[in-house]
Design a protein around this motif. Sequence first.
Motif, PDB file in Angstrom:
ATOM      1  N   ALA A   1       0.756  -1.282   0.068  1.00  0.00           N
ATOM      2  CA  ALA A   1       0.189  -0.057   0.117  1.00  0.00           C
ATOM      3  C   ALA A   1       0.818   1.136  -0.172  1.00  0.00           C
ATOM      4  CB  ALA A   1      -0.991   0.128   1.275  1.00  0.00           C
ATOM      5  N   LEU A   2       1.865   1.359   0.727  1.00  0.00           N
ATOM      6  CA  LEU A   2       2.796   2.302   0.949  1.00  0.00           C
ATOM      7  C   LEU A   2       3.522   2.621  -0.625  1.00  0.00           C
ATOM      8  CD1 LEU A   2       4.304   1.942   4.435  1.00  0.00           C
ATOM      9  CD2 LEU A   2       3.109   3.802   3.755  1.00  0.00           C
ATOM     10  N   LEU A   3       3.983   1.497  -1.255  1.00  0.00           N
ATOM     11  CA  LEU A   3       4.747   1.721  -2.400  1.00  0.00           C
ATOM     12  C   LEU A   3       3.761   2.051  -3.455  1.00  0.00           C
ATOM     13  CD1 LEU A   3       6.728  -1.665  -2.551  1.00  0.00           C
ATOM     14  CD2 LEU A   3       7.570   0.693  -2.229  1.00  0.00           C
ATOM     15  N   ALA A   4       2.423   1.855  -3.364  1.00  0.00           N
ATOM     16  CA  ALA A   4       1.463   2.178  -4.484  1.00  0.00           C
ATOM     17  C   ALA A   4       1.196   3.562  -4.126  1.00  0.00           C
ATOM     18  CB  ALA A   4       0.137   1.421  -4.498  1.00  0.00           C
ATOM     19  N   GLU A   5       0.988   4.243  -3.088  1.00  0.00           N
ATOM     20  CA  GLU A   5       0.520   5.470  -2.499  1.00  0.00           C
ATOM     21  C   GLU A   5       1.742   6.615  -3.018  1.00  0.00           C
ATOM     22  OE1 GLU A   5       0.068   5.541   1.501  1.00  0.00           O
ATOM     23  OE2 GLU A   5      -1.841   4.542   1.587  1.00  0.00           O
ATOM     24  N   ALA A   6       2.776   6.125  -2.903  1.00  0.00           N
ATOM     25  CA  ALA A   6       4.164   6.908  -3.115  1.00  0.00           C
ATOM     26  C   ALA A   6       4.615   6.732  -4.718  1.00  0.00           C
ATOM     27  CB  ALA A   6       5.347   6.550  -2.387  1.00  0.00           C
ATOM     28  N   GLY A   7       3.838   5.778  -5.112  1.00  0.00           N
ATOM     29  CA  GLY A   7       4.421   5.616  -6.902  1.00  0.00           C
ATOM     30  C   GLY A   7       5.872   5.171  -6.801  1.00  0.00           C
ATOM     31  N   LEU A   8       6.166   4.367  -5.945  1.00  0.00           N
ATOM     32  CA  LEU A   8       7.608   3.695  -6.000  1.00  0.00           C
ATOM     33  C   LEU A   8       7.739   2.491  -6.454  1.00  0.00           C
ATOM     34  CD1 LEU A   8       8.772   5.022  -2.457  1.00  0.00           C
ATOM     35  CD2 LEU A   8       9.394   6.294  -4.581  1.00  0.00           C
ATOM     36  N   PRO A   9       8.990   2.139  -7.112  1.00  0.00           N
ATOM     37  CA  PRO A   9       8.904   0.783  -7.470  1.00  0.00           C
ATOM     38  C   PRO A   9       9.400  -0.314  -6.309  1.00  0.00           C
ATOM     39  CG  PRO A   9      11.024   2.101  -8.223  1.00  0.00           C
ATOM     40  CD  PRO A   9       9.647   3.042  -7.429  1.00  0.00           C
ATOM     41  N   ALA A  10       9.975  -1.385  -6.670  1.00  0.00           N
ATOM     42  CA  ALA A  10      10.475  -2.463  -5.713  1.00  0.00           C
ATOM     43  C   ALA A  10      11.573  -1.984  -4.760  1.00  0.00           C
ATOM     44  CB  ALA A  10      10.846  -3.636  -6.203  1.00  0.00           C
ATOM     45  N   PRO A  11      11.546  -2.071  -3.556  1.00  0.00           N
ATOM     46  CA  PRO A  11      12.845  -1.535  -2.813  1.00  0.00           C
ATOM     47  C   PRO A  11      13.840  -2.570  -3.182  1.00  0.00           C
ATOM     48  CG  PRO A  11      10.893  -2.200  -1.262  1.00  0.00           C
ATOM     49  CD  PRO A  11      10.776  -2.775  -2.900  1.00  0.00           C
ATOM     50  N   ALA A  12      15.286  -1.690  -3.216  1.00  0.00           N
ATOM     51  CA  ALA A  12      16.412  -2.192  -3.355  1.00  0.00           C
ATOM     52  C   ALA A  12      16.863  -2.863  -2.213  1.00  0.00           C
ATOM     53  CB  ALA A  12      17.602  -1.244  -3.830  1.00  0.00           C
ATOM     54  N   ALA A  13      16.761  -2.356  -1.135  1.00  0.00           N
ATOM     55  CA  ALA A  13      17.151  -2.738   0.052  1.00  0.00           C
ATOM     56  C   ALA A  13      16.124  -2.572   1.376  1.00  0.00           C
ATOM     57  CB  ALA A  13      18.303  -1.926   0.694  1.00  0.00           C
ATOM     58  N   ALA A  14      16.228  -3.499   2.286  1.00  0.00           N
ATOM     59  CA  ALA A  14      15.247  -3.554   3.510  1.00  0.00           C
ATOM     60  C   ALA A  14      15.993  -3.622   4.773  1.00  0.00           C
ATOM     61  CB  ALA A  14      14.239  -4.545   3.322  1.00  0.00           C
ATOM     62  N   ALA A  15      15.605  -2.975   5.738  1.00  0.00           N
ATOM     63  CA  ALA A  15      16.049  -3.016   7.134  1.00  0.00           C
ATOM     64  C   ALA A  15      14.931  -3.416   8.148  1.00  0.00           C
ATOM     65  CB  ALA A  15      16.818  -1.660   7.742  1.00  0.00           C
ATOM     66  N   VAL A  16      15.055  -4.542   8.772  1.00  0.00           N
ATOM     67  CA  VAL A  16      13.980  -4.876   9.680  1.00  0.00           C
ATOM     68  C   VAL A  16      14.452  -5.094  11.095  1.00  0.00           C
ATOM     69  CG1 VAL A  16      12.369  -6.858  10.278  1.00  0.00           C
ATOM     70  CG2 VAL A  16      13.097  -6.312   7.695  1.00  0.00           C
ATOM     71  N   GLY A  17      14.109  -4.337  11.904  1.00  0.00           N
ATOM     72  CA  GLY A  17      14.399  -4.428  13.340  1.00  0.00           C
ATOM     73  C   GLY A  17      13.457  -5.076  14.024  1.00  0.00           C
ATOM     74  N   ALA A  18      13.736  -6.056  14.783  1.00  0.00           N
ATOM     75  CA  ALA A  18      12.959  -6.855  15.465  1.00  0.00           C
ATOM     76  C   ALA A  18      13.168  -7.087  17.164  1.00  0.00           C
ATOM     77  CB  ALA A  18      12.562  -8.266  14.768  1.00  0.00           C
ATOM     78  N   ALA A  19      12.280  -6.898  18.145  1.00  0.00           N
ATOM     79  CA  ALA A  19      12.441  -7.405  19.283  1.00  0.00           C
ATOM     80  C   ALA A  19      12.708  -9.045  19.412  1.00  0.00           C
ATOM     81  CB  ALA A  19      11.275  -6.722  20.045  1.00  0.00           C
ATOM     82  N   GLY A  20      13.686  -8.970  20.113  1.00  0.00           N
ATOM     83  CA  GLY A  20      13.964 -10.705  20.321  1.00  0.00           C
ATOM     84  C   GLY A  20      14.865 -11.206  19.353  1.00  0.00           C
ATOM     85  N   LEU A  21      15.157 -10.458  18.317  1.00  0.00           N
ATOM     86  CA  LEU A  21      16.083 -11.132  16.982  1.00  0.00           C
ATOM     87  C   LEU A  21      17.244 -11.849  17.749  1.00  0.00           C
ATOM     88  CD1 LEU A  21      16.119 -11.306  14.022  1.00  0.00           C
ATOM     89  CD2 LEU A  21      17.709  -9.404  14.115  1.00  0.00           C
ATOM     90  N   ALA A  22      18.062 -11.163  18.541  1.00  0.00           N
ATOM     91  CA  ALA A  22      19.302 -11.768  19.062  1.00  0.00           C
ATOM     92  C   ALA A  22      19.086 -13.390  19.610  1.00  0.00           C
ATOM     93  CB  ALA A  22      19.804 -10.944  20.075  1.00  0.00           C
ATOM     94  N   THR A  23      18.011 -13.501  20.365  1.00  0.00           N
ATOM     95  CA  THR A  23      17.781 -14.752  20.937  1.00  0.00           C
ATOM     96  C   THR A  23      16.714 -15.614  20.347  1.00  0.00           C
ATOM     97  OG1 THR A  23      16.410 -13.733  22.563  1.00  0.00           O
ATOM     98  CG2 THR A  23      18.586 -14.134  23.162  1.00  0.00           C
TER      99      THR A  23
END
Length: 345
Positions: free
Chosen positions: A79-101
Motif C-alpha cells: 500500500a505504501l509503495l502504491a501510494e508513493a508511486g515507488l518501484p520495488a525496494p532495493a534494500a530493506a532493514a528489519v528491526g525486531a524485538a527478540g531477534l538476538a535470541t
Amino acid sequence: MTGPTTPADGPSTNGPSAARVADSVVLAVDSGGSGLRVAVGTVARGMVGQRASREPVRTGSRGIDAGHLLDQLLPLTRALLAEAGLPAPAAAAVGAAGLATLGDALRAELPGALRRELGVRRVALAADAVTAYAGALGARPGAVIAAGTGLIAVGTDLTAWRRADGWGHLLGDCGSGAWIGRAGLEAALRAHDGRPGGSAALLACAEKVFGPATGLPGALYPRPDRPAVLASFAPQVAACAADGDPVAAGVLREAARHIADSAAAVCPPGGEPYVALTGGLFRTGEPLLVPLEEELAARLPYARRVPAEGDPLHGAVRIARALAAGTLTLPADGTMLQVVDAPRT
C-alpha cells in the motif's frame, strides 16, 4: 524523518551512478512489543510514507513467527509503495524485538520472502536495540539506553557490539518501567503490612489504580501482560517522588544507578563516545532524569551526553538507506546486525 546526516545515511558523491543510488527505494521495519511499523522512502529523501499495525508479531516454539510478520508487513508495504508511486525496494532493514535470541526462523525465512514478494535484493536484520542505536546516534561510537517497559543498553566502537541487560522483567530489565512499577508496588505493600521501607503515598496510589492492596496478587500474577501492567505504575512512582515522597524518590535513584550500570558496561572505554537515551521511560521527567544524569556523569565522565536524534524506525530507515548506498559502517555480526543478499527464488 531525515535527521542529521551521518555516515549511515547515504552517499555524498555526484554523477550518474550516484544519482541512481540516490533514487534507490528502501524499506524500513520496526517490530516491537506495541506492534509493527513500516516506512518506505529513497536513499536521497529518507522516509516518504509510514503505516503501522498495532498487533505485535507472535513468538512460538521456533521463535519470532516469520509468517505472522509477513502477513502484516506485505500489505502495509504494498500500500505504501502504491501510494508513493515507488518501484520495488532495493534494500530493506528489519528491526525486531527478540531477534538476538529468538530470530533463527526469521533469519532463515525473511530474506527469501522479501525477494520473492517485493523484489528486495539486500536485507539487514537487526535487533531492536541496534535500530534504537542507529536512530539515536547514527554511525557514531557510543552507547544508547533504550528503556520503556523493559530496558537494554547497547554500545559500539564501530568494530563490534556490546549489550547489557534486556533479560526481561523476571531476570533483569533493571531500572525499567516494569522494575520501577514493581518496586513501587512492593513499597506500597510494605506500608500496608507496617513493614519498614513502606510508602503510604504509594499505597494510596496503588489502591486508586488497582483496588484494595490485598487484591494485588490476583490482579497481577495471572496477567499475560504482567510487565506492561507493572510498568503502568511507574508514572505513579514518579508523581509521588515529585510530590516529595522519599521512598518513591529512592526507587528512582536506584533505577538511575541500574541504568548507569548498563550504560557503563557497553560504552566504549576510549575517545569521546556519545551517550543517548531513548524510549518512553524517560518521559517520566525530572524525578528519574536528574539522578540519572548525576550517575552517568560519575560513571562516564569522558562521554558526551546528547539527545537522541530519532527512534527505532528512524534507525531502520538509516540502516536501509546506508545498505542501499553501500555506506553502512555499523558492525555486522550473526545476531545483532546481519546483512543478507536475498536469494533468488
